[in-house]
Design an enzyme around this catalytic site. Sequence first.
Site, PDB file in Angstrom:
ATOM      1  N   GLY A   1     -64.827 129.561 -31.953  1.00  0.00           N
ATOM      2  CA  GLY A   1     -64.866 128.581 -30.587  1.00  0.00           C
ATOM      3  C   GLY A   1     -63.849 128.373 -29.965  1.00  0.00           C
TER       4      GLY A   1
ATOM      5  CB  SER B   1     -53.751 111.531 -28.101  1.00  0.00           C
ATOM      6  OG  SER B   1     -54.018 112.612 -28.514  1.00  0.00           O
TER       7      SER B   1
ATOM      8  CG  ASN C   1     -54.203 121.099 -24.963  1.00  0.00           C
ATOM      9  OD1 ASN C   1     -53.243 121.164 -24.174  1.00  0.00           O
ATOM     10  ND2 ASN C   1     -53.839 120.643 -26.295  1.00  0.00           N
TER      11      ASN C   1
ATOM     12  CE  LYS D   1     -59.316 120.712 -26.336  1.00  0.00           C
ATOM     13  NZ  LYS D   1     -58.951 121.240 -27.384  1.00  0.00           N
TER      14      LYS D   1
ATOM     15  CG  ASN E   1     -67.877 132.740 -35.195  1.00  0.00           C
ATOM     16  OD1 ASN E   1     -67.671 131.795 -35.667  1.00  0.00           O
ATOM     17  ND2 ASN E   1     -68.589 132.872 -34.066  1.00  0.00           N
TER      18      ASN E   1
END
Length: 271
Positions: A128, A17, A87, A66, A150
């Site tokens: 998730g 980032s 986020n 988060k 999943n």
Amino acid sequence: MTDRYAVIGNPIKHSKSPFIHREFSKQTQQDLNYTAELVDLGQVKKFVDAFKKNNGKGLNVTVPFKQDAFELADKLTERAQRAGAVNTLSLSDEIAGDTTDGVGLVNDLSRNHKIIFKNKRILILGAGGAVRGVIESILNTAPAHLIIANRTIEKALTLKNIFSDLGSIDGCGFNELNNEKVDLIINGTSASLSGELPPIPDNILNNQATVYDMMYSAEPTPFMKWGQQQNAGLCLDGLGMLVEQAAESFYIWRGIRPDTKPVIKKLKETL
Ligand code: NDP
């Protein structure tokens, strides 16, 4: 005093980032400072308060914070509320929480790779945090149907229930995929992190289907290699999503949309 921004996480050393946001700020000539900050578990609120006092204007939030960011925000966008995670924090008198992963994924696929979602059958593997964060944006593109598969079926069914008012969506286990045909398959499991492939049946791809792994690495991931073996039209990794979600955060903070293409290219060269 220069406006400060940062990404917080634990660990955080490998975060891309700072590189991405510095490229954005150079490109748009925005005077800002963006760093990566390691925060101790349980210390997010303390960090955010101190950062705000030190001219901190915004934060990106990654694993494992988060959820903490979601809880400490004074106000949340609707998409963050549904995603159950944040986020991106904007720091002013109030702390505003948003989530940009979904926009990041859809923009990467639709703008950078010209993938059309409308009326297509889409399969997401995993249930998730990453998957929960992108479902709303995908359903907003009006696909014919979205399947969440999943390992733990209950989690897929929970996601189906959270988002079912937004479009045609189903949840299931991997062993229920045998008779499916899809146009786009997105791997949102963390299987690639350990070099594993989720148990997907062969022959599930329609002609010219797209295979997308949210994970990225210098080499094609096991999931991308599987896509190549299955003759997918396109096999992509999640580097573009990473840059696009950053661009959406940058837009929230600065009101300017950076050009992501040169940054994706430059970032790829550093892997
Ligand atoms: P979570 O830990 O919240 O969820 C992990 C998911 O993977 C669960 O659904 C889990 O299934 C499943 N899973 C784990 N191992 C396997 C396996 N061997 N086979 C099948 N399923 C498996 O992780 P996140 O949702 O936060 O992250 C998932 C991935 O997305 C990571 O690879 C992360 O790097 C990537 N990501 C990429 C982003 C980008 O910008 N490109 C942004 C955010 C995430 P179960 O429920 O049964 O345990």
